[in-house]
Design an enzyme around this catalytic site. Structure first.
Site, PDB file in Angstrom:
ATOM      1  N   LYS B 180       0.870  -1.176   0.000  1.00  0.00           N
ATOM      2  CA  LYS B 180       0.000   0.000   0.000  1.00  0.00           C
ATOM      3  C   LYS B 180       0.908   1.228   0.000  1.00  0.00           C
ATOM      4  O   LYS B 180       2.047   1.180   0.481  1.00  0.00           O
ATOM      5  CB  LYS B 180      -0.960   0.007   1.176  1.00  0.00           C
ATOM      6  CG  LYS B 180      -0.372   0.056   2.562  1.00  0.00           C
ATOM      7  CD  LYS B 180      -0.048   1.433   3.084  1.00  0.00           C
ATOM      8  CE  LYS B 180      -1.215   2.370   2.923  1.00  0.00           C
ATOM      9  NZ  LYS B 180      -0.786   3.738   3.344  1.00  0.00           N
ATOM     10  N   THR B 191       2.691   6.720   3.808  1.00  0.00           N
ATOM     11  CA  THR B 191       3.311   5.494   4.315  1.00  0.00           C
ATOM     12  C   THR B 191       3.273   4.392   3.272  1.00  0.00           C
ATOM     13  O   THR B 191       2.256   4.159   2.628  1.00  0.00           O
ATOM     14  CB  THR B 191       2.594   4.995   5.574  1.00  0.00           C
ATOM     15  OG1 THR B 191       2.930   5.857   6.647  1.00  0.00           O
ATOM     16  CG2 THR B 191       3.021   3.575   5.939  1.00  0.00           C
ATOM     17  N   GLU B 277      -1.313   9.769  -4.412  1.00  0.00           N
ATOM     18  CA  GLU B 277      -2.485  10.568  -4.037  1.00  0.00           C
ATOM     19  C   GLU B 277      -2.852  11.563  -5.133  1.00  0.00           C
ATOM     20  O   GLU B 277      -2.051  12.420  -5.500  1.00  0.00           O
ATOM     21  CB  GLU B 277      -2.224  11.298  -2.717  1.00  0.00           C
ATOM     22  CG  GLU B 277      -2.382  10.369  -1.528  1.00  0.00           C
ATOM     23  CD  GLU B 277      -2.075  11.045  -0.209  1.00  0.00           C
ATOM     24  OE1 GLU B 277      -2.666  10.629   0.792  1.00  0.00           O
ATOM     25  OE2 GLU B 277      -1.261  11.972  -0.188  1.00  0.00           O
ATOM     26  N   THR B 404      -8.050  16.784   9.685  1.00  0.00           N
ATOM     27  CA  THR B 404      -8.376  16.083  10.935  1.00  0.00           C
ATOM     28  C   THR B 404      -9.281  16.956  11.773  1.00  0.00           C
ATOM     29  O   THR B 404      -9.148  18.155  11.787  1.00  0.00           O
ATOM     30  CB  THR B 404      -7.098  15.790  11.736  1.00  0.00           C
ATOM     31  OG1 THR B 404      -6.352  16.989  11.853  1.00  0.00           O
ATOM     32  CG2 THR B 404      -6.305  14.727  11.041  1.00  0.00           C
TER      33      THR B 404
END
Lengths: 404, 404
Positions: B180, B191, B277, B404
């Site tokens: 991933k 990550t 992304e 967030t």
């Protein structure tokens, strides 16, 4: 002592021709669609000169020419165009840079070896030299000095200029700076140009020493997107017209000159970072209690250059995990377990662990146009700074869709 | 010889549990909103293990634990969660990583020192360990092995997995990999996790040597945004169930194993880069005729990491000036005057000078989902590659606005 280390005052109105004996002009000559695209700076007398240039191995024709030109430490004029970088243009590019130099020298009736050349704009396209030559004939010695700052702009949205004054040995001394950053008309490279004029009297060797040292903590600590241009240039001309004795040794007067220079270069650096392509915010990273100032600057630059930190700040997200991760990814040895981080003075990480903070206060803090990221490494007593901008939709737009 | 260097075949359907004696499962246990967020891989017998981990000085709790765990060269299971990175979580984070390890070991009835732990997700938030512990009890040995690849995904849009087969000494050997990349649910760090299983029999020392060398030309040559995660982990388990003699020396069989490994790691690397992304395109940079392969890889990575190159490719802009500028800005000595560059086989720069190209053909070439940037340094005979993605509005959106 009080006279030597007199106050440095910033004037309300900046003007690159404010120091005694300087003149400047800027015109539209057809390299860009509409706006001013050619300008010069001229000193009545040959000035001491210092220069720093891009470290990119691919260097535009003007860079190669300027390095030769300033070798003898004297310069009387700088001719600058925007809209075309004259980079990766082969032999014809070098001829064009020399033609620009010679044409400006003829117009000003000075030796071509006293004229520096700078270009900014698209890479790899031949400079329309006829337009430049015709344009030089439209420039005036007693021209519109404030037009110069506009003539060197590309995707810059605001002019970056500053004028400061101080006293040396009872004489008023003036220093002005103009810079452009942030990108190009046909976006290509975030070329940075900086031109500084002063009527201070200083030897070329000390001037170069002062500039070379200064850029390490000013211009070199800006990062917009991590790319290094083929055309970056900073030139300082000191024509000695203020009337004091020439600075020829590393004295307190020299230190005062360095402080003046740093005031100008830092203001221009922050101006460039604030106006980074597509930027909505200035990011100012300060690292303190580091083992060395070089370490502090390296950590600061790593953080301000992180795409994840830059997007978080655009999103007003206090995502400090990205900041500590960027610190850890730098080439400086750090101990993550003792690091403190704050965002616009609100602590988010203390002794390497999350700090509870008031969400409302944080939201308000991240609405600001300037975000101060303060990092305490608790690892020494040195400090350093770096400046950058957030990463936004408009950065992508400017660099992707205003396509050649 | 023909048997040793037999063909490597990619199976149509990838399955991390395809090698003999491996099992895997994945479940949704509540760390993420809806999708699978916990998984494990289990081998019937202890396997030789090799690992490489992030070089970031800030290392998540699982990384520190795994380095200890794999020291003796044996591993039988890997337990992985997504949704939370268990990074910068202080002492409690280390306890949680150990609890994960112990709980999985108890469930599988094996020694905890045979269990590795990996986490990916947001940094700086305490891992909801109760959910993880409860979740581990929901995992089955004979579970849904294809669910594992989904359980480790964060902002990944597609699963990255591959299974290949070949022959060693007349025995069929199988190798599978799952990875991933690209970001997190609450985006935080790109990550990268990679897990590779194989029934090849190889000594732990040679396995580590093979992996350590391989990542230099595979996973380490991916760049999405230049940030280095606190959690990057690649683990290979080789359980020796295929039945051939153990590979214990650097033989042609070992070389064949390395080729199999490289087939898997390269496919996973390209998969991660393609799914960066917000990416719309895979950028594959190949540098040839370099003085050393390290030089070639450094230049390739500099180009594929340039924000300006990445935005140009998003904008389908053949702005090769940015490519040559990135080459020049690398730490590798190059001669810009002899470099050739092509985009999807269309030359744009030859011998350091612009090459005229057909605009229509170029437009069509840049519409492709994969852009091959080929660079000939004319400076030696080594070559190297790097992979990345374009820089898009969606990259900014994912990292700025999913706050967030």
């Amino acid at each position: 002592m009080t006279e030597l280390l007199s106050k440095i005052t910033q004037l309300d109105s900046a003007d690159i021709a404010k120091p005694i004996g300087f003149h400047a002009d800027g015109q539209h000559v057809g390299l860009k669609h509409k706006s001013k695209d050619l300008g010069w700076i001229f000193s009545d007398v040959p000035a001491a000169v210092a220069g720093v240039f891009t470290t990119n191995q691919v260097q535009a024709a003007p860079i190669k020419l300027d390095k030769e030109t300033i070798k003898d430490g004297l310069l009387q004029a700088i001719i600058v165009n925007s809209g075309n970088a004259n980079a990766v243009t082969g032999k014809i590019g070098h001829q064009h840079a020399k033609t620009m130099q010679q044409t400006a020298a003829d117009s000003l009736n000075i030796d071509p070896n006293l004229v520096a050349v700078a270009s900014t704009g698209i890479i790899g396209q031949v400079l329309p030299i006829d337009k430049v030559v015709n344009g030089i004939h439209q420039l005036h010695i007693a021209g519109d000095s404030k037009a110069f700052a506009h003539a060197i702009m590309t995707t810059d949205t605001v002019e970056k200029s500053i004028t400061v004054q101080s006293q040396i040995d009872g004489h008023t001394v003036t220093m002005s700076g103009v810079a452009k950053g942030s990108g190009m008309l046909h976006p290509n490279m975030a070329t940075m140009l900086g031109f500084i004029t002063t009527d201070v009297s200083i030897s070329p060797i000390l001037l170069q020493k002062a500039l070379s040292e200064d850029v390490e903590t000013s211009f070199n600590q800006i990062t917009i997107d991590g790319d290094t241009s083929t055309n970056d240039t900073v030139l300082v001309m000191a024509n000695g017209q203020a009337g004091h004795d020439e600075i020829i040794t590393a004295s307190s007067t020299y230190d005062h000159f360095k402080t003046m220079l740093h005031t100008v270069t830092t203001a221009l650096s922050i101006g460039i970072a604030s106006d980074g392509e597509g930027a909505t915010k200035l990011l100012a990273v300060t690292v303190k209690n580091s083992e060395s100032s070089l370490d502090a600057r390296m950590v600061a630059k790593k953080v301000v250059g992180s795409s994840l930190v830059k997007t978080a700040m655009f999103g007003k997200d206090p995502n400090w995990g990205r900041i500590i991760a960027a610190i850890g990814a730098s080439d400086v040895a750090v101990d993550p377990d003792i690091i403190d981080i704050s965002l616009n003075t609100i602590p988010v990480m203390t002794d390497g662990a999350p700090t509870d903070f008031n969400q409302e206060a944080m939201t308000e803090a991240l609405e600001q146009k300037k975000i101060a990221i303060d990092i305490d490494l608790h690892n020494g007593s040195a400090s350093g700074q770096a400046w950058g901008s957030d990463l936004t939709y408009d950065y992508v737009k400017i660099n992707a869709l205003y396509s050649t």
